[in-house]
Scaffold this motif. Sequence first.
Motif: not given
Length: 356
Positions: A276-278, A280-281, A307-309, A311-312
């Motif tokens: 999830s973005p949370e 990876l963040a 891109q996911k990295l 964005d998060s």
Amino acid sequence: MSLNKAKLSFCEKLDILPAAASVVVAATYALLTGLWRTERQAKSLLLHFGYAILRKATARMSPLQLQYILPGSVTVYNRLVKSTGYEARSVELSHGASGHWIGDPNATNVLIWYHGGGWALASNRGYIKFYAKLVRDLEKSGKSVAVFALTYTLAPQETYPYQLRQAVSAARYILDQPDRNPETVFFGGDSAGGNLACGVLSHMAHPHPQIEPLTISGKIGGAVLIAPWALLDAEYPDQEIYDGGDIISEAVAAPWAGAYLGQAPRDNYTDPFNASPEWLAAYPAKEILVTGGGNEILLPVIQDFAQKLKDSFGNAELFVGYRECHVAPIYHIMLNDNSETDQGKKIKSWLTEQLQ
């Protein structure tokens, strides 16, 4: 678990002969047709020839067969490190792992490297030369750095999360050094090693239930992920960019991922792409660089993961090397092409900016 060579049955050993013959046929065909290459294929005839050999060998032989005929990581290190001008220094880590220094262990910065090969292949001579060149070039730029390369137990001799546990042990060894500032520690990994680097970052932020937690004050300096194998699907859709321009094929996905996973279910440590973005963040790194080859079959997954990295996680960058294969900065050297890759240049410039 011992890091000794894999044990094969008589039939598996016997099968190596026809497998080798198929590699010769593929290499011969590549040599004969390589004069008419397109932009979707290797830049030089030498690389085109080498790609064909690696692609056929990894597709035709099992992980155990490849382990049987290839030297182990420790053997490769001990044979080659002195030829680079650096002293051989190895450290025994927990859980049967070991770490190997390239450069001065007292350097200001340490780059912990997790090698690729689908968790099934040992590091090859390209790695040692890649580490040594990287350390020397960065020293010329005024940066004091050493590489600490992990040797982990190959799959399927051990399966997940064993290799992740060993990867954490390497990070723990460096981060627990007296007066070591986490911001002077960097993670690096290629392919399956990039997966392990992400796994260690995940463990530091979200401790794996089967691995001792590793906590630090603040964040590490950054992470370099060369073609990270971030999604362990057994099949990937055919991509327009792919036409024999890579060193691997879709045929390796199922056997190599299966050998690593064993009976374990996939999760955010094995498949950071699905996190999830949370999740990876929370990676405890200041910056992340993701690179890929323009001709590799994993490029769409690499691009989407980067891109996911972005964005998060936020401080992430993607770089794609023109007409380069999977893990080109290392495998080109192994194929005796010492011209610097676009990815290699980017990694060096990025580290020059990030290192203290």
